[in-house]
Design a protein around this motif. Structure first.
Motif, PDB file in Angstrom:
ATOM      1  N   HIS A 195      24.099  48.691 -11.329  1.00  0.00           N
ATOM      2  CA  HIS A 195      24.759  49.993 -11.426  1.00  0.00           C
ATOM      3  C   HIS A 195      23.780  51.159 -11.470  1.00  0.00           C
ATOM      4  CE1 HIS A 195      28.388  47.758 -11.915  1.00  0.00           C
ATOM      5  NE2 HIS A 195      27.983  47.218 -13.064  1.00  0.00           N
ATOM      6  N   ALA A 196      22.668  51.008 -12.210  1.00  0.00           N
ATOM      7  CA  ALA A 196      21.747  52.145 -12.320  1.00  0.00           C
ATOM      8  C   ALA A 196      20.907  52.269 -11.053  1.00  0.00           C
ATOM      9  CB  ALA A 196      20.848  51.975 -13.550  1.00  0.00           C
ATOM     10  N   GLY A 245      34.384  41.591 -11.915  1.00  0.00           N
ATOM     11  CA  GLY A 245      33.454  42.145 -12.901  1.00  0.00           C
ATOM     12  C   GLY A 245      34.202  42.774 -14.060  1.00  0.00           C
ATOM     13  N   VAL A 260      34.304  53.516 -20.174  1.00  0.00           N
ATOM     14  CA  VAL A 260      34.450  52.272 -19.423  1.00  0.00           C
ATOM     15  C   VAL A 260      35.706  51.547 -19.911  1.00  0.00           C
ATOM     16  CG1 VAL A 260      33.433  50.009 -18.967  1.00  0.00           C
ATOM     17  CG2 VAL A 260      31.980  52.042 -18.968  1.00  0.00           C
ATOM     18  N   ASP A 263      16.804  52.237 -18.333  1.00  0.00           N
ATOM     19  CA  ASP A 263      16.780  52.584 -16.911  1.00  0.00           C
ATOM     20  C   ASP A 263      16.672  54.096 -16.762  1.00  0.00           C
ATOM     21  OD1 ASP A 263      19.460  53.940 -16.186  1.00  0.00           O
ATOM     22  OD2 ASP A 263      20.191  52.103 -17.152  1.00  0.00           O
ATOM     23  N   LEU A 282      33.150  42.298 -17.356  1.00  0.00           N
ATOM     24  CA  LEU A 282      33.042  41.470 -18.552  1.00  0.00           C
ATOM     25  C   LEU A 282      31.738  41.686 -19.323  1.00  0.00           C
ATOM     26  CD1 LEU A 282      34.158  38.092 -16.919  1.00  0.00           C
ATOM     27  CD2 LEU A 282      35.597  39.624 -18.301  1.00  0.00           C
ATOM     28  N   GLY A 283      30.758  42.330 -18.683  1.00  0.00           N
ATOM     29  CA  GLY A 283      29.408  42.363 -19.240  1.00  0.00           C
ATOM     30  C   GLY A 283      29.315  43.092 -20.570  1.00  0.00           C
ATOM     31  N   MET A 284      29.879  44.309 -20.620  1.00  0.00           N
ATOM     32  CA  MET A 284      29.722  45.096 -21.836  1.00  0.00           C
ATOM     33  C   MET A 284      30.469  44.492 -23.020  1.00  0.00           C
ATOM     34  SD  MET A 284      29.465  48.931 -20.307  1.00  0.00           S
ATOM     35  CE  MET A 284      29.955  49.614 -21.882  1.00  0.00           C
ATOM     36  N   GLY A 305      23.045  57.201 -15.212  1.00  0.00           N
ATOM     37  CA  GLY A 305      23.730  57.107 -16.498  1.00  0.00           C
ATOM     38  C   GLY A 305      25.232  56.958 -16.331  1.00  0.00           C
ATOM     39  N   PHE A 306      25.924  56.823 -17.436  1.00  0.00           N
ATOM     40  CA  PHE A 306      27.375  56.645 -17.406  1.00  0.00           C
ATOM     41  C   PHE A 306      27.887  56.866 -18.813  1.00  0.00           C
ATOM     42  CE2 PHE A 306      28.100  52.394 -19.380  1.00  0.00           C
ATOM     43  CZ  PHE A 306      26.774  52.107 -19.660  1.00  0.00           C
TER      44      PHE A 306
END
Ligand SMILES: Nc1ncnc2c1ncn2[C@@H]1O[C@H](COP(=O)(O)OP(=O)(O)O)[C@@H](O)[C@H]1O
Ligand SMILES: Nc1ncnc2c1ncn2[C@@H]1O[C@H](COP(=O)(O)OP(=O)(O)O)[C@@H](O)[C@H]1O
Lengths: 164, 120, 164, 120
Positions: free
Chosen positions: C63-64, C115, C100, C90, C117-119, C94-95
Motif C-alpha cells: 500500500h505505501a 484482503g 479503515v 514507511d 484482514l491484516g490490521m 500514509g492513510f
C-alpha cells in the motif's frame, strides 16, 4: 528458477544494525545468507560471504568495541548484476590494517596464539577487500564478491586464489 | 530456530572424545576452549574432536585448536579432528590447518592413530 | 538457559532495512524471530510477533510503496525487561487507520474480498498498537508485546484478548 | 536455507487435493490463488487443501481461502482444509475462519465429508 532481470539490473540495498555482542553473530550470518541467496550466489559463495562477514563483525565486537553491548555494529549489503558488496562499519578507535602482523601459522602455533586468523581468512574468501579508517568516526571494511558471469557453470571454485 | 552449540564428552580408554554440534563461532568458542582446558588440566592429552555434527566454524573456533596443539603434543598427546563436513574442512584447508593437524575420516580412525603410536 | 540480567536491563536496539519487495518477507521474519529469541519471548509469542510484523511490512510493500523495489522498508526493534517494541516505518502517502473499514468476516466473504484482514490480525496479536502518520515523511506503526513477568509460567495464552 | 512454497496436486475421483508446503505469505499467495483459480476454471469445485507441510500463513494466504469460498459453495462444492499445524490453525481461529471453513484432521476425513454430502 531464473533470475528476474528487471529486478537484478537495479542495485538493491540491505542494512542490519545490531548491538555489539557475539550473541548477534547468528543473526548477522542469517542476514548475509539471505542477501546472498537473493543475489543468486552459489552455495559455496554464500558460505564464503557468511564467514567473511562473521570475521569482520567479530573483530568489531571484540577490537573496536571491547564487547560493549551499547555500541552498534552495522552491516550494509548491496548487490547488482556484477557483485555483492558488504560493508561492516564501526565507530571505534580504528587500526592500521597494513601494520597487522601476518605471521605464519607455524609461528602462531609455537606462540600458542588463539587469534590472528580473521583478516587472512577474509582476504582469502573475498575477491576484493578495502579498509577506510577514520578513527572514532567511521571505520569501514568493504568486502566484494564478484558474481560469476552467467553461463560459466553452476559453481565457481571455493575461494578463488586463497592468499595465505 | 537457533542452532545451539553442544559439546558431548566420551571416554575411550586413555582417549577423550569431544563431539561438537552446531555453530563454533566467536560466541561459542570460549565454551570449547574451557572444555579443552579442563581435559588438559585433568592430564588428558589424547583428544579426539568429533566434528560430525559441527555445521559451522569461524577463526575463533580454529584459534582454540591452534592454541592447544603444542601443549598436548609436548605432553605426548595430540588433538585429532574427525569427520569434518566438507564446508567446514574447507576453512581448515584455507588456513593451512590440514598440514599441521591430523584430520581423519571418523572417530574410530582417530582412536586407531593414537593406539598405533603409544603415548610418551 | 537463563536470561542474563546484566544484558537484559539495558535497552537493546536492532534495525533492518530492506528493499520493498515481498521477496524480503522471509528475511524480515527471521530477523524478528531472532530478536524475539534474545528477548526471551516464548515460542507462541515469537510466532505472534513474526506474523504481526509480516502483516505490517506486507502493507508497506503493497500500500505505501506499490511494490516499488527502489523504496525501503525499515523495521526497528527494541527490547528491555518490560517489552519488545517493533516499529515498521514507511515514507509513503500514509492513510487514516481509524477510517479503515473493519467489516465482519462474513461480509468480506460475501464480497469475495481477498484482503482486509491484516490490521485486525496485528491488533489481535499484539498488546499495543500505535500509528504515527506524517504523510510522505514518515508513517510509523509501533507494535508492543509486553513480556510475561518472570515466574508466571512458561507460556502466556495465545493472543491476550483477541479483538475481532 | 529458504523454505520454499510448493503446491502439489492430486486427484481423488471428483475431488482435487492441493497439498501446500512451506510459507504461504504475501509473496507466495499469488501462486496459490492461481492454482485455485485454475481448478475452478476447469470446473473443479470440490477442493481439499492438505496443510500438513504448511509451516506458516499470513493474511495474504487466508485471503485466498476467503476470496474463493463463496464461489465454490455456490457451485455446490467446498474448500476443506485438512491437517493444519497448531501454529497455523491458531491464525485461522484468531480471525474466525474456524466458524466458516470446514477444518478437518486429515485428507481422508476431508474426502469423506465430500462423499457424505453429494455435490449439486
Ligand atoms: N574493526 C577493528 N577495530 C580495531 N582493530 C581491529 C579491527 N579489526 C581488526 N583489528 C586488529 O587487527 C588484528 C588482527 O585481526 P584478525 O586477523 O581478525 O585476528 P584476531 O581478531 O583474532 O586478533 C586484531 O587483533 C586487531 O588488533
Ligand atoms: N502502510 C500503509 N500505507 C498506506 N495504507 C495502508 C498501510 N497499511 C494499511 N493501509 C491501508 O489499510 C487497509 C487495510 O489494511 P489491512 O487490514 O492490512 O488489509 P489489506 O492490506 O489486505 O487491504 C489497506 O487496504 C490500506 O488501504
Amino acid at each position: 528458477m531464473v533470475p528476474e532481470t528487471s529486478v537484478r539490473s537495479l542495485e538493491q540495498r540491505f542494512i542490519l544494525k545490531v548491538p555489539s555482542s557475539t550473541r548477534n553473530l547468528v543473526m548477522i550470518r542469517e542476514f548475509v545468507n539471505r542477501v546472498a541467496e537473493q543475489a543468486w550466489l552459489s552455495e559455496t559463495e554464500r558460505g564464503q560471504l557468511e564467514l567473511a562477514v562473521d570475521e569482520a563483525c567479530s573483530n568489531v565486537i571484540e577490537h573496536a568495541y571491547g564487547h560493549d553491548v551499547q555500541k552498534e555494529v552495522t552491516v550494509r549489503a548491496t548487490f547488482d548484476d556484477d557483485a555483492v558488496r558488504i560493508a561492516v562499519v564501526d565507530q571505534g578507535a580504528g587500526f592500521d590494517p597494513e601494520a597487522v602482523d601476518q605471521e605464519a601459522l607455524e609461528t602462531l602455533i609455537e606462540q600458542r596464539k588463539t587469534g590472528g586468523l580473521g583478516m587472512r581468512l577474509i582476504r582469502s574468501l573475498m575477491d576484493e577487500v578495502h579498509y577506510e579508517i577514520e578513527p572514532g568516526r567511521k571505520n569501514e571494511l568493504t568486502m566484494v564478491k564478484r558474481r560469476q558471469p552467467p553461463g560459466v557453470g553452476p559453481e565457481r571454485g571455493s575461494g578463488s586464489d586463497p592468499e595465505s | 530456530m537457533p542452532e545451539p552449540f553442544v559439546i558431548t564428552r566420551a571416554v575411550h580408554g586413555e582417549i577423550v572424545v569431544l563431539a561438537l554440534a552446531g555453530f563454533l563461532d566467536a560466541h561459542t568458542a570460549p565454551r570449547f576452549e574451557t572444555a579443552v582446558q579442563s581435559e588438559i588440566d585433568a592430564g588428558h592429552h589424547r583428544l579426539v574432536v568429533d566434528a560430525t555434527a559441527l555445521s559451522y566454524i569461524s577463526s575463533a573456533g580454529l584459534g582454540v585448536f591452534m592454541g592447544f596443539i603444542e601443549e598436548v603434543r609436548e605432553a605426548g598427546g595430540d588433538i585429532k579432528i574427525a569427520a569434518l563436513a566438507p564446508k567446514v574442512r574447507e576453512v581448515f584447508n584455507l588456513l593451512g590447518f590440514d598440514a599441521i593437524f591430523d584430520l581423519v575420516d571418523d572417530v574410530p580412525a582417530a582412536v586407531e592413530r593414537f593406539t598405533a603410536t603409544p603415548s610418551a
